[in-house]
Design a protein around this motif. Structure first.
Motif, PDB file in Angstrom:
ATOM      1  N   LEU A 185       4.729  34.698  29.577  1.00 56.38           N
ATOM      2  CA  LEU A 185       4.539  33.396  28.739  1.00 56.38           C
ATOM      3  C   LEU A 185       5.763  32.582  28.909  1.00 56.38           C
ATOM      4  CD1 LEU A 185       3.403  35.529  25.515  1.00 56.38           C
ATOM      5  CD2 LEU A 185       2.169  34.120  27.311  1.00 56.38           C
ATOM      6  N   ARG A 186       6.975  33.366  29.404  1.00 52.52           N
ATOM      7  CA  ARG A 186       8.115  32.313  29.657  1.00 52.52           C
ATOM      8  C   ARG A 186       8.018  31.296  30.727  1.00 52.52           C
ATOM      9  NH1 ARG A 186      11.727  35.942  30.829  1.00 52.52           N
ATOM     10  NH2 ARG A 186      12.257  36.409  28.749  1.00 52.52           N
ATOM     11  N   SER A 187       6.938  31.533  31.903  1.00 46.95           N
ATOM     12  CA  SER A 187       6.725  30.639  32.987  1.00 46.95           C
ATOM     13  C   SER A 187       5.631  29.862  32.592  1.00 46.95           C
ATOM     14  CB  SER A 187       6.061  31.599  34.194  1.00 46.95           C
ATOM     15  OG  SER A 187       5.018  32.248  33.777  1.00 46.95           O
ATOM     16  N   CYS A 188       5.023  29.823  31.302  1.00 43.13           N
ATOM     17  CA  CYS A 188       3.819  28.961  31.030  1.00 43.13           C
ATOM     18  C   CYS A 188       4.396  27.886  29.828  1.00 43.13           C
ATOM     19  CB  CYS A 188       2.711  29.718  30.382  1.00 43.13           C
ATOM     20  SG  CYS A 188       1.832  30.946  31.432  1.00 43.13           S
ATOM     21  N   THR A 189       4.371  26.783  30.267  1.00 42.08           N
ATOM     22  CA  THR A 189       4.595  25.676  29.337  1.00 42.08           C
ATOM     23  C   THR A 189       3.592  24.636  29.189  1.00 42.08           C
ATOM     24  OG1 THR A 189       5.794  24.351  31.079  1.00 42.08           O
ATOM     25  CG2 THR A 189       7.121  26.059  30.017  1.00 42.08           C
ATOM     26  N   SER A 190       2.382  25.060  29.568  1.00 45.49           N
ATOM     27  CA  SER A 190       1.383  24.038  29.469  1.00 45.49           C
ATOM     28  C   SER A 190       0.231  24.502  29.171  1.00 45.49           C
ATOM     29  CB  SER A 190       1.241  23.095  31.028  1.00 45.49           C
ATOM     30  OG  SER A 190       2.170  22.755  31.498  1.00 45.49           O
ATOM     31  N   LEU A 199       0.136  32.729  41.068  1.00 50.74           N
ATOM     32  CA  LEU A 199       0.296  31.568  40.198  1.00 50.74           C
ATOM     33  C   LEU A 199       1.117  30.326  40.887  1.00 50.74           C
ATOM     34  CD1 LEU A 199       1.625  33.190  36.885  1.00 50.74           C
ATOM     35  CD2 LEU A 199      -0.742  32.339  37.216  1.00 50.74           C
ATOM     36  N   GLN A 200       1.581  30.533  41.962  1.00 49.15           N
ATOM     37  CA  GLN A 200       2.148  29.646  42.776  1.00 49.15           C
ATOM     38  C   GLN A 200       1.512  28.955  43.446  1.00 49.15           C
ATOM     39  OE1 GLN A 200       5.538  29.017  41.749  1.00 49.15           O
ATOM     40  NE2 GLN A 200       5.001  30.619  40.378  1.00 49.15           N
ATOM     41  N   ARG A 201       0.290  29.372  43.549  1.00 50.51           N
ATOM     42  CA  ARG A 201      -0.873  28.575  44.247  1.00 50.51           C
ATOM     43  C   ARG A 201      -1.665  27.520  43.555  1.00 50.51           C
ATOM     44  NH1 ARG A 201      -3.820  33.638  47.363  1.00 50.51           N
ATOM     45  NH2 ARG A 201      -1.857  34.651  48.036  1.00 50.51           N
ATOM     46  N   GLY A 202      -1.090  27.337  42.373  1.00 49.29           N
ATOM     47  CA  GLY A 202      -1.720  26.146  41.505  1.00 49.29           C
ATOM     48  C   GLY A 202      -2.732  26.558  40.818  1.00 49.29           C
ATOM     49  N   THR A 203      -2.902  27.810  40.083  1.00 48.93           N
ATOM     50  CA  THR A 203      -3.750  28.263  39.466  1.00 48.93           C
ATOM     51  C   THR A 203      -3.784  27.827  37.915  1.00 48.93           C
ATOM     52  OG1 THR A 203      -3.878  30.675  40.593  1.00 48.93           O
ATOM     53  CG2 THR A 203      -4.962  30.379  38.258  1.00 48.93           C
ATOM     54  N   VAL A 204      -4.747  27.167  37.334  1.00 51.28           N
ATOM     55  CA  VAL A 204      -4.861  26.510  35.956  1.00 51.28           C
ATOM     56  C   VAL A 204      -5.669  27.324  35.200  1.00 51.28           C
ATOM     57  CG1 VAL A 204      -5.804  24.561  34.924  1.00 51.28           C
ATOM     58  CG2 VAL A 204      -4.715  24.275  37.264  1.00 51.28           C
ATOM     59  N   THR A 205      -6.730  28.143  35.574  1.00 52.69           N
ATOM     60  CA  THR A 205      -7.354  28.911  34.561  1.00 52.69           C
ATOM     61  C   THR A 205      -7.480  30.413  35.276  1.00 52.69           C
ATOM     62  OG1 THR A 205      -9.044  27.017  34.172  1.00 52.69           O
ATOM     63  CG2 THR A 205      -9.682  29.156  33.669  1.00 52.69           C
ATOM     64  N   LEU A 206      -6.971  31.341  34.458  1.00 48.81           N
ATOM     65  CA  LEU A 206      -6.676  32.587  35.148  1.00 48.81           C
ATOM     66  C   LEU A 206      -7.252  33.593  33.939  1.00 48.81           C
ATOM     67  CD1 LEU A 206      -5.543  34.778  36.964  1.00 48.81           C
ATOM     68  CD2 LEU A 206      -3.564  34.703  35.663  1.00 48.81           C
ATOM     69  N   SER A 250       4.655  28.203  36.135  1.00 53.17           N
ATOM     70  CA  SER A 250       3.313  27.902  36.526  1.00 53.17           C
ATOM     71  C   SER A 250       2.615  26.681  35.965  1.00 53.17           C
ATOM     72  CB  SER A 250       2.642  29.179  36.417  1.00 53.17           C
ATOM     73  OG  SER A 250       2.353  29.418  34.962  1.00 53.17           O
ATOM     74  N   ALA A 251       1.360  26.406  36.338  1.00 49.88           N
ATOM     75  CA  ALA A 251       0.721  25.261  35.580  1.00 49.88           C
ATOM     76  C   ALA A 251      -0.330  25.706  35.241  1.00 49.88           C
ATOM     77  CB  ALA A 251       0.192  24.417  36.906  1.00 49.88           C
ATOM     78  N   LEU A 252      -0.283  26.975  34.455  1.00 49.05           N
ATOM     79  CA  LEU A 252      -1.644  27.585  33.658  1.00 49.05           C
ATOM     80  C   LEU A 252      -2.125  26.787  32.559  1.00 49.05           C
ATOM     81  CD1 LEU A 252      -1.085  31.546  33.740  1.00 49.05           C
ATOM     82  CD2 LEU A 252      -3.078  30.177  34.627  1.00 49.05           C
ATOM     83  N   CYS A 253      -3.120  26.601  32.398  1.00 52.00           N
ATOM     84  CA  CYS A 253      -3.547  25.676  31.029  1.00 52.00           C
ATOM     85  C   CYS A 253      -4.499  26.721  30.215  1.00 52.00           C
ATOM     86  CB  CYS A 253      -4.397  24.692  31.522  1.00 52.00           C
ATOM     87  SG  CYS A 253      -3.377  23.478  32.086  1.00 52.00           S
ATOM     88  N   HIS A 254      -5.224  27.687  30.776  1.00 55.39           N
ATOM     89  CA  HIS A 254      -6.142  28.640  30.128  1.00 55.39           C
ATOM     90  C   HIS A 254      -5.857  30.026  30.554  1.00 55.39           C
ATOM     91  CE1 HIS A 254      -8.176  24.749  30.840  1.00 55.39           C
ATOM     92  NE2 HIS A 254      -8.264  24.633  29.729  1.00 55.39           N
ATOM     93  N   LEU A 255      -5.538  30.750  29.740  1.00 59.86           N
ATOM     94  CA  LEU A 255      -5.086  32.078  29.958  1.00 59.86           C
ATOM     95  C   LEU A 255      -5.774  33.350  28.815  1.00 59.86           C
ATOM     96  CD1 LEU A 255      -3.353  34.156  31.735  1.00 59.86           C
ATOM     97  CD2 LEU A 255      -1.613  33.683  30.139  1.00 59.86           C
TER      98      LEU A 255
END
Length: 396
Positions: A182-187, A136-143, A161-166
């Protein structure tokens, strides 16, 4: 006196040898042989024998060595600009990319560029929490973690993290680790937790992503009335919601129908058997007048009154799934063809064969009957598109 004559004779002979093309050509050929091992790819002009004293047409002849110099492929790749390497790396799959970044420090720095890790598919894999945090620290947006096993280790903290789609559909993950993730996801914009056990704390972290527009909670357990209040009051931008077969109480179903966001367009509220009633349906269609896709399958107390309410208020409805709703009559279903955008009706197991054929003839060719046995509302992968996530490609 004799030594002086010999000296002048030697000098004169050297001058003659310099002017003689035969002797001069032999000397240059000898010199070429000596230089052959030093510069094999160099082109040398060598004077050769002339046909006559005044003929200079072929005095010079061009020689090229037979063996070409060997180029060092490794040094050539290493000398490429970083921009060129970043253009090549997206064509590698993730296994080859991992092998590439283990080559040297320079390639490791280049291989960790965020553009190379934006979309990751780890379906059916086993991954530790520490590896997940590093990814996640590598900039993953879609996982995509569909049916994956996420093991909890001593390292449980996950950085923002910068996750947008999980996609965590049917994933094996502990409650504490899911809460930490989920605590690390705000976007987050799209989230699927199908068949994952939930609780109030997890739902509270979900609704912290107020920009969430797609939420799939099908077959989830642990959703209480307080969780439903959080979902409908906080997620005001929600457009697609799947709460099928979540064992919600009649009070929760009634509250969702009364307070669901008005911008909702796709709703799957199937599998609630006796808790979804005609009164709930009338309340729902009055509030959610922008519905395009609606699934109320396996609601055994729904009657023709709900179909009439849909025809009157849901003018944008395109697809209705009412499978195994045994109280619906063909005469009420035929009236749905008056909706201008209506194109599909699924009523598997609702009517017998003869009434079903009569209904097919009445609906005509514009409306497809029983074409989609499974609902796609808010689900990340549909049909044969197993390598995509809500229409986004995740596998190289």
């Amino acid at each position: 006196m004799t030594s002086t004559k010999r000296k002048h004779t030697t000098i004169a002979q050297n001058d003659l040898d310099h002017e003689n093309p035969i002797i001069n050509g032999k000397k240059n050929l000898d010199r070429l042989k000596k230089l052959k091992g030093k510069s094999k790819s160099k082109i040398v002009d060598v004077p050769t024998l002339s046909h006559g004293p005044g003929d200079v047409s072929n005095t010079f002849q061009r020689y090229r060595s037979k063996t070409r110099s060997k180029t060092d492929a490794k040094s050539n790749i290493f000398q490429l600009p970083d921009e060129i390497i970043l253009t090549i790396l997206p064509y590698l799959n993730k296994a080859s990319l991992v092998a590439f970044i283990q080559t040297c420090r320079k390639y490791r720095a280049i291989g960790y560029h965020p553009n190379l890790w934006r979309r990751i598919d780890l379906s059916y894999k086993r991954i530790g929490s520490e590896q997940l945090n590093s990814l996640l620290q590598r900039g993953t947006v879609t996982l995509k973690l569909n049916q994956s096993t996420i093991e909890e280790s001593n390292f449980t903290y996950i950085e923002p993290s910068a996750l947008c789609h999980l996609d965590l559909t049917a994933a094996i993950i502990s409650t504490d680790l899911l809460l930490n993730l989920l605590r690390s996801c705000t976007s987050l914009c799209k989230l699927s937790l199908e068949s994952v056990p939930l609780n109030y704390k997890i739902v509270k972290k979900i609704v912290a992503n107020v920009q969430l527009d797609t939420l799939n909670l099908a077959m989830c357990t642990g959703i209480t009335f307080e969780c439903c209040r959080l979902i409908t009051n906080k997620l005001l931008s929600l457009r697609s919601l799947n709460i099928a077969w979540t064992e919600l109480s009649s009070q929760s179903i009634q509250y969702i129908c009364e307070t669901i966001p008005r911008c909702i367009e796709n709703l799957n509220i199937s599998g609630h058997r006796y808790n979804l009633t005609d009164d709930c349906m009338q309340t729902l269609v009055h509030r959610a007048f922008r519905l395009h896709f609606l699934d109320i399958s396996d609601s055994v107390v729904i009657s023709d009154q709900s179909i009439i309410a849909l025809r009157q208020h849901s003018r944008l409805l395109e697809h209705l799934s009412a499978s195994r709703c045994y109280l619906l009559s063909p005469s009420a279903l035929i009236t749905l063809k008056s909706l201008p955008a209506f194109t599909a009706l699924d009523i598997f197991g609702t009517l017998a064969q003869l009434p079903l054929q009569q209904l097919r003839n009445e609906l005509g060719t514009r409306i497809h009957l029983n074409m989609f046995p499974l609902s796609n509302i808010a689900r990340p992968t549909t049909g044969i598109q197993r390598t995509s996530l809500w229409g986004l490609r995740t596998r190289s």
